[in-house]
Design an enzyme around this catalytic site. Sequence first.
Site, PDB file in Angstrom:
ATOM      1  N   VAL B 203       0.836  -1.194   0.000  1.00 13.18           N
ATOM      2  CA  VAL B 203       0.000   0.000   0.000  1.00 13.18           C
ATOM      3  C   VAL B 203       0.875   1.251   0.000  1.00 13.18           C
ATOM      4  CG1 VAL B 203      -1.639   1.349   1.368  1.00 13.18           C
ATOM      5  CG2 VAL B 203      -1.974  -1.108   1.090  1.00 13.18           C
ATOM      6  N   GLU B 352       7.744  -3.217  18.823  1.00 14.99           N
ATOM      7  CA  GLU B 352       6.469  -3.462  18.134  1.00 14.99           C
ATOM      8  C   GLU B 352       6.482  -4.935  17.718  1.00 14.99           C
ATOM      9  OE1 GLU B 352       5.986  -1.148  14.596  1.00 14.99           O
ATOM     10  OE2 GLU B 352       3.868  -1.606  14.363  1.00 14.99           O
ATOM     11  N   HIS B 377       5.294   2.874  19.890  1.00 15.68           N
ATOM     12  CA  HIS B 377       4.615   1.633  20.289  1.00 15.68           C
ATOM     13  C   HIS B 377       5.063   1.120  21.649  1.00 15.68           C
ATOM     14  CE1 HIS B 377       2.475   1.332  16.589  1.00 15.68           C
ATOM     15  NE2 HIS B 377       3.580   1.403  15.883  1.00 15.68           N
TER      16      HIS B 377
HETATM   17 ZN   LIG Z   1       4.738   3.743  13.222  1.00 16.31          ZN
END
Ligand SMILES: [Zn+2]
Lengths: 502, 502
Positions: B203, B352, B377
């Site tokens: 994407v 993450e 994160h």
């Molecule tokens: Zn990020």
Amino acid sequence: MLISICRAVVTCLPLLWLASVTDGVPDPAKRELLMREETFRQTGGGVALTAAEQKLDAHLRGLKEKEMAAAQFPPAMHFFKAKPLIQKSPIFKLLQQMPKGGALHVHSSSLVSVEWLVKNVTYRPHCYICFTWDNSVRFLFSDRQPFPRWDCFYWQLLETLRAKIGDAAGFDNSLIQHLTLVTVDPDGEYPSQDVVWEKFEKVFIATAGLITHAPVLREYLYKGLAELHLDNVMYLELRSGLSRTYELDGTVHDKAWILKTFQEVTKKFKAGHPDFLGARIIISVHRALEVPAVKAAVKEAIQLQKEFPDVVAGFDLVGREDSGRNLWYFREALSLPADLGVTLPYFFHAGETDSEGTDVDQNILDALLFNTTRIGHGYALAHHPLAKEMSRKRNVAVELCPISNQVLKLVSDLRNHPAAVLMSEGHPMVISSDDPSLFGTTGLSYDFYEAFVGIGGLKANLGTLKELSVNSIRYSSLPAHLKEAGYAMWKRKWDAFISAHS
Amino acid sequence: MLISICRAVVTCLPLLWLASVTDGVPDPAKRELLMREETFRQTGGGVALTAAEQKLDAHLRGLKEKEMAAAQFPPAMHFFKAKPLIQKSPIFKLLQQMPKGGALHVHSSSLVSVEWLVKNVTYRPHCYICFTWDNSVRFLFSDRQPFPRWDCFYWQLLETLRAKIGDAAGFDNSLIQHLTLVTVDPDGEYPSQDVVWEKFEKVFIATAGLITHAPVLREYLYKGLAELHLDNVMYLELRSGLSRTYELDGTVHDKAWILKTFQEVTKKFKAGHPDFLGARIIISVHRALEVPAVKAAVKEAIQLQKEFPDVVAGFDLVGREDSGRNLWYFREALSLPADLGVTLPYFFHAGETDSEGTDVDQNILDALLFNTTRIGHGYALAHHPLAKEMSRKRNVAVELCPISNQVLKLVSDLRNHPAAVLMSEGHPMVISSDDPSLFGTTGLSYDFYEAFVGIGGLKANLGTLKELSVNSIRYSSLPAHLKEAGYAMWKRKWDAFISAHS
Ligand SMILES: [Zn+2]
Ligand SMILES: [Zn+2]
């Protein structure tokens, strides 16, 4: 002392990390030290490993790296789907061989694998079956045609029914479906916690007729100890409601009879298996009861403990927390022992919930305020910093049952189990199986696998396994001298295990 | 001081719980105090609420109890399925109205909702499209037929293609599918982290051709600020790789041009919206690069920060941690500023991951050793007691992006998000959206909803929201005087929000 674990490094290096903010590349030696310090804090982080143990540990780490890199990682999957993969895992095979100490959180109705119940028990003479309106089953052993009951009108002799149906294998399979939660499509069949708990309660009721038959109960308990022993578990604390047990002619036995039977069976099993330490019972009642009923149950438990001090470990409330009454609701009943000036150790289920901040979630703090000896599940404990401190300082261990928590839909990927936090901090903890027959497990190896590979991740090592295993003796309800004896027994097994696998 | 939060009670009552083990019913007053003490520790637990705020808080609690009791609980569901439910939630509607401070973790390629890209940008003249062999798309604005490229042979003018196909709505929908992760069947379409990350990277590449066209970029950035402003977000720190921007005739602009453009757009937006505080950029490069390339990027970032001190906040490494290189691998590059005697604030993505104990998992500690200003994160932080202490003592906030973590399959039921642990301890934390356009969100309200209702549970209250909101200014990269101004601006908005809703 069972194992002397020095946690001194933690306090020796308190300002290490403050000093380690440097310009340029951080000092690799300091970085290494910080990493070691963090490892040191985890469950088993302070356990010194012998050369042989280190060898096995390195081997285990290699195996774990391989499993973590594979396309399908069992702890990330639902156990019902992961089970065949786990059975092939060399780590699992090692865990089966490993002496795991005691199983401290198992319910009596789900102690023995369902295959035995169906393939053996339901094949006995005088076994009747009845199908309820809500597609459940009831069993009853009787020397005459049983009377219709409110939930069951038409009782058939199983022997006759099985012969009529012809396809005995298929029929037995359908019985197994009634007696466990196991299914090939857990997500489809159990879309919510409500649905899975509903089935859970159904299974308990269906099983009751089989295992409360006095002659079956005796064999059932023996078989339960044998299955644990086969999985290298040497001790059991069984939560039991001591439900009334019946004979073929309908006469029933009281709770004392059950405790006596349990005592006899344990004695007999130990006689045949001198490397088995023993078994005790935590008397438990359902949290759906009203306060006066729980009060009566507490009184009775005090009395039974007086009569059977070797067998009765203490008291607990069972049943789904989210829909049941909370501990504070029962405060009058739970303070009874103190009011009477006697001791009744508590082993409360608490915090088996995802619903943070609700009354149910409060059970953890209340369990501690009522001086619980251990916490059943304590799933929510990591979200309660104060209760966590209390539990740690008072050495109140959490009974971690990973597969149970996953099947009952508290968590899907076990790497996200909150016990990962507790494990990283070396929180007092034991591993158990909760309702093995319902989840399709026996012994503790499956739960050890999930805890070791999934929850512990690559950080968990042989020291973790060793501490978890010893913890089950350390945090048991046994008196000090039996703990010592148990530890010595465990140690011999452990040393033999290490020399066989290194 | 932004908000003075007294954490003194924590130290004033250290032995309270030791004293509270009593015989009989635990003292209800002490129990109450312990519960208050635990609440006090959570994010926002120390925030004193006015009478009006307390009224709104009680209302919010009632709404939350209702949502928690409903058959479908949005935070327990995948966001793509939960979104329509969330949109109907009165809590969500309140969160939309609430001033949320700044968005500190958003990537430039996914700042603006895809609808605008497809319905507006792809309708512009000179827009070419090309379909790649692996079923992805590329876009290019060009004043002549583009040359074939290695990944794309056949470029068609979108205008012509759309006319040929006829079903513009259907076609546009297929384009939207290429530019977001949104799907009706997230579990089926994304069976693993690998699959969802593959689509994720696709994407990004597909979007690039649209938003790196200079005239589009200008509008895109403006539109991005407008969408945040509409959601009552007043400040942005945007992670951007400053990719080369191109004109219709193929000429390209350098990074300085982009920073200048960003500066101009922000200035223009602020002029039209005096209640908007501003926007800055965190320069980020992909962790797939080699050390020399990252070294060059760090050098360049130092230079660009010198040239655009108001715009450039610092530096970060982006891309999937599990498959990328870890921070320690780049230690030579990351120590460059210190070696050169200059300052370059870091805002590292770290932890993450679900893979506990791996090298990737180590990123959290290394981010702290390299003196990171915030942690992107920090999903794994709760499993790292030492790193957690470091982060807390140094006031290094975690950027919590709940929807991102769920869509990228770190956790399914957001009640199990490890940030629940951090929140219960009042760990420094801000809420952000990571890649809003990919997840089908705009602004911060969706992520605030998940954090407030799901991760925080019933315990999280209006004080939690207030602290999370203020935190985004407190932990921003802004200089002190702008923080003060920002806080004053936020405070006016907050007071207006409270008086409108109580
Ligand atoms: Zn990020
Ligand atoms: Zn249980």
